[in-house]
Motif scaffolding. Structure first.
Motif, PDB file in Angstrom:
ATOM      1  N   SER A  51      65.237  55.061  20.047  1.00 29.13           N
ATOM      2  CA  SER A  51      64.780  53.681  20.210  1.00 29.13           C
ATOM      3  C   SER A  51      63.289  53.614  20.555  1.00 29.13           C
ATOM      4  CB  SER A  51      65.596  52.980  21.296  1.00 29.13           C
ATOM      5  OG  SER A  51      65.351  53.563  22.557  1.00 29.13           O
ATOM      6  N   SER A  52      62.613  54.740  20.465  1.00 28.38           N
ATOM      7  CA  SER A  52      61.189  54.777  20.800  1.00 28.38           C
ATOM      8  C   SER A  52      60.341  54.802  19.524  1.00 28.38           C
ATOM      9  CB  SER A  52      60.894  55.992  21.679  1.00 28.38           C
ATOM     10  OG  SER A  52      61.174  57.166  20.971  1.00 28.38           O
ATOM     11  N   SER A  53      59.072  55.046  19.688  1.00 30.54           N
ATOM     12  CA  SER A  53      58.142  55.030  18.552  1.00 30.54           C
ATOM     13  C   SER A  53      58.388  56.221  17.613  1.00 30.54           C
ATOM     14  CB  SER A  53      56.700  55.074  19.058  1.00 30.54           C
ATOM     15  OG  SER A  53      56.411  56.355  19.601  1.00 30.54           O
ATOM     16  N   ASP A  54      57.862  56.093  16.403  1.00 32.17           N
ATOM     17  CA  ASP A  54      58.010  57.158  15.410  1.00 32.17           C
ATOM     18  C   ASP A  54      57.341  58.446  15.859  1.00 32.17           C
ATOM     19  OD1 ASP A  54      59.492  55.565  13.728  1.00 32.17           O
ATOM     20  OD2 ASP A  54      57.784  54.958  12.488  1.00 32.17           O
ATOM     21  N   ALA A  55      56.217  58.329  16.531  1.00 26.72           N
ATOM     22  CA  ALA A  55      55.498  59.520  17.004  1.00 26.72           C
ATOM     23  C   ALA A  55      56.333  60.270  18.047  1.00 26.72           C
ATOM     24  CB  ALA A  55      54.153  59.133  17.599  1.00 26.72           C
ATOM     25  N   VAL A  56      56.943  59.527  18.959  1.00 25.58           N
ATOM     26  CA  VAL A  56      57.793  60.150  19.983  1.00 25.58           C
ATOM     27  C   VAL A  56      59.010  60.787  19.327  1.00 25.58           C
ATOM     28  CG1 VAL A  56      59.275  59.669  21.981  1.00 25.58           C
ATOM     29  CG2 VAL A  56      56.988  58.667  21.860  1.00 25.58           C
ATOM     30  N   LYS A  57      59.597  60.083  18.359  1.00 25.32           N
ATOM     31  CA  LYS A  57      60.768  60.635  17.653  1.00 25.32           C
ATOM     32  C   LYS A  57      60.418  61.948  16.972  1.00 25.32           C
ATOM     33  CE  LYS A  57      62.578  56.208  16.286  1.00 25.32           C
ATOM     34  NZ  LYS A  57      62.982  55.377  15.151  1.00 25.32           N
ATOM     35  N   ALA A  58      59.292  61.967  16.287  1.00 26.26           N
ATOM     36  CA  ALA A  58      58.877  63.172  15.560  1.00 26.26           C
ATOM     37  C   ALA A  58      58.641  64.339  16.525  1.00 26.26           C
ATOM     38  CB  ALA A  58      57.624  62.887  14.745  1.00 26.26           C
ATOM     39  N   GLU A  59      58.062  64.044  17.657  1.00 22.59           N
ATOM     40  CA  GLU A  59      57.788  65.094  18.639  1.00 22.59           C
ATOM     41  C   GLU A  59      59.070  65.549  19.342  1.00 22.59           C
ATOM     42  OE1 GLU A  59      54.777  65.842  22.417  1.00 22.59           O
ATOM     43  OE2 GLU A  59      54.629  63.973  21.272  1.00 22.59           O
ATOM     44  N   ALA A  60      60.014  64.645  19.498  1.00 21.88           N
ATOM     45  CA  ALA A  60      61.233  64.942  20.250  1.00 21.88           C
ATOM     46  C   ALA A  60      62.288  65.688  19.427  1.00 21.88           C
ATOM     47  CB  ALA A  60      61.839  63.653  20.779  1.00 21.88           C
ATOM     48  N   TRP A 116      59.972  65.294  29.989  1.00 16.19           N
ATOM     49  CA  TRP A 116      59.201  64.892  28.833  1.00 16.19           C
ATOM     50  C   TRP A 116      59.518  63.457  28.450  1.00 16.19           C
ATOM     51  CZ3 TRP A 116      60.220  63.245  23.867  1.00 16.19           C
ATOM     52  CH2 TRP A 116      59.131  63.267  22.990  1.00 16.19           C
ATOM     53  N   VAL A 117      60.795  63.123  28.413  1.00 12.77           N
ATOM     54  CA  VAL A 117      61.207  61.755  28.054  1.00 12.77           C
ATOM     55  C   VAL A 117      60.666  60.750  29.058  1.00 12.77           C
ATOM     56  CG1 VAL A 117      63.197  60.206  27.884  1.00 12.77           C
ATOM     57  CG2 VAL A 117      63.231  62.387  26.702  1.00 12.77           C
ATOM     58  N   SER A 118      60.783  61.066  30.351  1.00 13.29           N
ATOM     59  CA  SER A 118      60.286  60.110  31.333  1.00 13.29           C
ATOM     60  C   SER A 118      58.767  59.977  31.274  1.00 13.29           C
ATOM     61  CB  SER A 118      60.750  60.469  32.749  1.00 13.29           C
ATOM     62  OG  SER A 118      60.307  61.730  33.123  1.00 13.29           O
ATOM     63  N   ASP A 119      58.068  61.027  30.856  1.00 15.88           N
ATOM     64  CA  ASP A 119      56.614  60.938  30.688  1.00 15.88           C
ATOM     65  C   ASP A 119      56.235  60.122  29.439  1.00 15.88           C
ATOM     66  OD1 ASP A 119      56.285  62.502  32.924  1.00 15.88           O
ATOM     67  OD2 ASP A 119      55.785  64.331  31.816  1.00 15.88           O
ATOM     68  N   LYS A 120      57.009  60.270  28.381  1.00 13.71           N
ATOM     69  CA  LYS A 120      56.670  59.642  27.092  1.00 13.71           C
ATOM     70  C   LYS A 120      57.218  58.223  26.943  1.00 13.71           C
ATOM     71  CE  LYS A 120      54.590  63.020  24.927  1.00 13.71           C
ATOM     72  NZ  LYS A 120      53.288  62.960  24.328  1.00 13.71           N
ATOM     73  N   ILE A 121      58.361  57.974  27.552  1.00 14.26           N
ATOM     74  CA  ILE A 121      59.036  56.698  27.351  1.00 14.26           C
ATOM     75  C   ILE A 121      59.127  55.989  28.707  1.00 14.26           C
ATOM     76  CG2 ILE A 121      61.133  55.551  26.581  1.00 14.26           C
ATOM     77  CD1 ILE A 121      61.690  58.043  24.896  1.00 14.26           C
ATOM     78  N   ALA A 122      58.530  54.813  28.760  1.00  9.97           N
ATOM     79  CA  ALA A 122      58.577  54.037  30.004  1.00  9.97           C
ATOM     80  C   ALA A 122      59.998  53.524  30.219  1.00  9.97           C
ATOM     81  CB  ALA A 122      57.612  52.864  29.932  1.00  9.97           C
TER      82      ALA A 122
END
Length: 148
Positions: A79-88, A141-147
């Motif tokens: 449910s996050s941005s495409d950049a976060v999805k690609a990195e995750a 990582w998730v808590s740092d990247k996703i508010a």
């Protein structure tokens, strides 16, 4: 004294609002999962060969819980941005691979005999610790990247 009924109403509303079952934040959920995982890892080392069946049941329960947590983590990432999805995605795949390895290790535990028990249990502990560390890193990582 005139304001006493208003104050009681105000305090009642505040207490009710504070007591409402709000959905926990991502950080709170991750902290809860981390605590449960640590408790499970600590308990692994206490099993004897005679308790192998209980050990397998405990490990399977923990694997099921970690699988559920991984699904929740994946949903949050999706449910996050495409950049976060690609990195995750590679991080999630690494966790899934570790889960597969731990499942294979659990099969080894089921087939262990008394002479191999200590080795199999130690290997299981190492695999579980590795998976636990991977989850902790991913949670951070998730808590740092996703508010929340």
């Amino acid at each position: 004294m005139k304001h006493t009924p208003r104050m009681i109403v105000f305090l009642s509303v505040a207490a009710f609002a504070a007591g409402c079952n709000r959905e926990p934040t991502a950080s709170q959920q991750l902290d809860k999962i981390e605590t449960e995982t640590k408790a499970a890892a600590k308990g692994i080392q206490d099993y004897t060969f005679a308790q192998r069946t209980e050990f397998v049941a405990t490990m399977q329960t923990q694997l099921d819980a970690l699988n559920k947590d991984l699904d929740q983590l994946s949903a949050k990432i999706e449910s996050s941005s495409d950049a976060v999805k690609a990195e995750a995605r590679p991080k999630l795949q690494a966790l899934r691979n570790q889960m597969t390895q731990l499942n294979q290790q659990l099969d080894n535990v089921r087939n262990a005999n008394e002479s191999t028990w200590a080795s199999v249990k130690a290997t299981s502990q190492k695999a579980f610790d590795s998976l636990k560390d991977g989850f902790q890193e991913s949670r951070q990582w998730v808590s740092d990247k996703i508010a929340p």
